[in-house]
Each structure stands twice: as C-alpha cells, then as structure tokens.
Design an enzyme around this catalytic site. Structure first.
Site, PDB file in Angstrom:
ATOM      1  N   ASP A  76     -39.533   4.835 -31.774  1.00 17.08           N
ATOM      2  CA  ASP A  76     -40.260   4.082 -30.765  1.00 17.08           C
ATOM      3  C   ASP A  76     -41.148   5.093 -30.056  1.00 17.08           C
ATOM      4  O   ASP A  76     -40.940   6.348 -30.095  1.00 17.08           O
ATOM      5  CB  ASP A  76     -39.539   3.147 -30.030  1.00 17.08           C
ATOM      6  CG  ASP A  76     -38.505   4.123 -29.058  1.00 17.08           C
ATOM      7  OD1 ASP A  76     -37.851   4.941 -29.461  1.00 17.08           O
ATOM      8  OD2 ASP A  76     -38.369   3.719 -27.755  1.00 17.08           O
ATOM      9  N   GLU A  97     -35.503   4.728 -27.607  1.00 20.98           N
ATOM     10  CA  GLU A  97     -35.159   5.966 -26.578  1.00 20.98           C
ATOM     11  C   GLU A  97     -36.108   5.756 -25.408  1.00 20.98           C
ATOM     12  O   GLU A  97     -35.453   6.223 -24.406  1.00 20.98           O
ATOM     13  CB  GLU A  97     -35.603   7.136 -27.490  1.00 20.98           C
ATOM     14  CG  GLU A  97     -35.038   8.317 -27.047  1.00 20.98           C
ATOM     15  CD  GLU A  97     -36.069   9.115 -25.873  1.00 20.98           C
ATOM     16  OE1 GLU A  97     -35.494   9.948 -25.155  1.00 20.98           O
ATOM     17  OE2 GLU A  97     -37.305   8.479 -25.944  1.00 20.98           O
TER      18      GLU A  97
HETATM   19 ZN   LIG Z   1     -39.416  11.402 -26.933  1.00 18.96          ZN
END
Ligand SMILES: [Zn+2]
Length: 386
Positions: free
Chosen positions: A76, A138
């Site tokens: 992501d 994340e």
């Molecule tokens: Zn990162």
C-alpha cells in the site's frame, strides 16, 4: 551475475501503476505479483482480509519450512490528494537518474528489487528458504501484516530473519519508537452556566488530565533518556480534544485523544495505570460528589510496539555485513519490523530511497539506490546458496 536493474525498473513501473492507496483495494497488485512469481515457478499464497478488498502475499523459494530469510515490504501507499504532483503519480517517470511516482521510494522500489531477483533465487541451489512477505495497510498503522504474522507456525512457516525494506538509504536501522494511541472519555453533568455548582464540567476535568499527561512526560524526560532517538525521551502528545455544547451550558462530555511515542523498554501498562490512577483517585472523586453518573474512561485505540532488534542480533549483523555498513541507526517512524520482532523473528530495516521523499509530492527513488539494493539482496542470496 548481472544485476537485473532494467528488470527492477520495469517491475517498479508495473507496481506503481496499481493505485494501492491504503483505502483502496490492493488485490490487482497482489495478483500481479502472484502471477509474476507463478511465471517463474514460484507458488504464492494470497491471504485476503476479512472484508476481501485487501490481501497479503507469502511465497517461499528454496527448501520449505521454518527459518531462512524473509524479504518484507508493504504494497500500500499513502494518498496523493492535495499534493502538487508534476507528473501522474501512478505512472512511473524517469528523469535525471531518478524514478518518480507514488510508492517508488515507500516502498515499491524494494519490492521491485526483490522480485527482479526471483529468477536468480530460482537458478541457485538454496540451503535455506527465502520468503517473500508482502503486506497491505502498513500506512494506516501497520495493521495489515498482523493476520499474516498470526499464521506463522500455522499455515505459514516462521522466518528466522526478516529484512524489512523501508527506505533508509540502505543504512541499517535496528530500533524505532513505539506508537500507542488512547482516547479518554469524560462524562460530567450538564447545568446552566449560571449555576455551575449544579453541574460538572467535563472540559475542566479534561484540562486537568491534559496537564497530568504533561507532568508524566516531564517525568519520562528525567527518568529514561536514550540519545539514539530524537527526541531522546518518550513523548506524549494530545492530538485533539472535543467537548462541550454551548457557552451557557456546563459541558457534560469531553474526549481527549492522546498518544505516546515510546522508547523501546518503556513500561506502557505502568504509565497508563499512573495516568488512570490520577483520573480515578484525584480528578473523579469531586465530580462524583455532584453526580454519580460522572466517569472517566480510557480506551486503547491503536498500538505499534517499539522496535529494537537487540545488540548483535542475527538480522542486524547480517544486514550490516551485506549492506557494507559499520553502524546502525534508530529512527522516529514506525515499521512492521516491530511486529515481526515481537513474533520471534530477528528483524532489521534496510532499504532503498530516503524517508524524506516518502509521502511527499513528486516522490522518487534514485536509480543508484535500486542498484545498491540489488547488490545487497544478491549478497543475501549468495549467503544461502551453494
Ligand atoms: Zn513504508
């Protein structure tokens, strides 16, 4: 062997073309990686999220089973809205030795380097497994990797060492602070502001609690101090306070959203208890004298543990040797390394690009950084092949 720079660039262009902003699906990106690996005879597992719009990816090359070395990164990226980009953020653009695009630095550049070396990993006779561990979500608190780590030792093997490739300019990062978020909700008693003795101001209580957080932070500064970090102490901040109704009403409710950036080793439960003892034993009793309904409730909203790989850990020693570094660094930002370390995998952070470019408009990675990363990863492979 020839370092496959052109392959890494082509793979990075493909990875950048997927809009994997955390709120959006990353499944097309994960499927692309799965299919690429399948094209090289590597079977990857996609582990979908509960809502089905995201997926983690796990693959092993070499002998199956626990141990070995994992290459870890997130698929992501952060949003681009409101940022003044000069080029399309989802079209990789090369200029002056730099590759521009959302995620080129944080951290699809590392993913592309790992993937570009898959043919080499397949060609070698590996003595230990090499794992590819790519996550989602994340950038919204390192939450996506957690269900994948929960499968370690169950449906997935447990890597011995995890090399997290967040951008560090290929220096070795072996520690970062933890992040803990809390919400404290204060229930007071509404009354006309001309009759304050009939009410309990939740905002005055919140102010008192805010100052207690300040005092706790002052105690952190005097008690533990670690010069590797900037600032060198555990810090507390209040991000928002919401409360009250109107100027002529004693406010019956207030919420305080606060957080701790904790040095490794800080006793978080003890700190939260210290705060809550003050709330329950000092702030609340006079409120309760007016109304039994008054309450102060603190809830944990999010956790990213502090990360410390430990002195001479296997992961840190390996990364220092292979990246040609003779010192390690501590950083202010959080990474998935803390979750891997907490799961018993020796972990370290080392990857191409600078954190200064991450999350910015016109994010880029230097091509020279990708070359250094490919060299480092090739040495990882050399170390586990005959
Ligand atoms: Zn990162």
């Amino acid at each position: 062997m020839q370092v496959p720079l052109s392959d890494a660039k082509a793979l990075l262009a493909r990875l950048v073309s997927f809009d994997t902003i955390s709120a959006n699906t990353n499944i097309p990106c994960a499927e692309f990686v799965r299919d690429y690996l399948a094209g090289h005879g590597v079977e990857a597992k996609l582990l979908p999220s509960d809502d089905g719009i995201h997926a983690n990816l796990f693959a092993t090359i070499g002998p199956p089973g626990n141990g070995g070395i994992a290459f870890s990164g997130h698929m992501d990226v952060v949003p681009v809205a409101g940022q003044p980009w000069d080029t399309d953020p989802f079209v990789m653009t090369e200029r002056d030795g730099k590759l521009y695009g959302r995620g080129t630095c944080d951290m699809k550049g590392y993913l592309a380097c790992v993937l570009a070396l898959v043919p080499e990993m397949k060609r070698r006779k590996l003595t230990l497994p090499l794992h590819i561990v790519f996550s989602y979500d994340e950038e919204v608190g390192c939450t996506g990797v957690k269900p994948m780590i929960a499968e370690f030792g169950k449906s997935l093997p447990v890597p011995g060492i995890v090399l997290v490739g967040e951008p560090t300019l290929m220096t070795v990062v072996d520690a970062h602070k933890g992040g803990y978020r809390y919400r404290t909700e204060i229930t007071g008693q509404a009354a006309h502001s001309s009759k304050p003795q009939l009410g309990v101001s939740a905002i005055f209580a919140a102010a008192d609690l805010a100052m207690e957080l300040r005092r706790i932070e002052e105690r952190f500064k005097s008690r533990n101090f670690n010069p590797r970090f900037d600032p060198p102490y555990s810090s507390i901040s209040i991000g928002s306070i919401k409360g009250g109704v109107a100027h002529n009403i004693i406010p019956p409710f207030c919420e305080v959203n606060w957080g701790i950036r904790a040095l490794p080793g800080l006793d978080i439960p003890a700190m939260v208890k210290e705060f809550d003892d003050y709330a329950q034993n000092v702030v609340l009793p006079p409120m309760r004298e007016v109304s039994d309904d008054c309450a102060i409730v603190t809830t944990q909203m999010g956790v990213l543990p502090a990360f410390s790989s430990g002195e001479n850990s296997p992961a840190t020693s390996l990364a220092m040797r292979l990246a040609g570094q003779n010192e390690t660094f501590a950083v202010a930002y959080g990474t998935e390394a803390s979750h891997f370390q907490a799961a018993g995998c020796s972990s370290v952070v080392c990857g191409p690009g600078s954190i200064d470019q991450a999350h910015q408009a016109n994010e880029f990675v230097d091509i020279a950084e990708l070359e250094r990363c490919l060299g480092y990863l090739t040495r990882v492979i050399d170390g586990v092949s005959t």
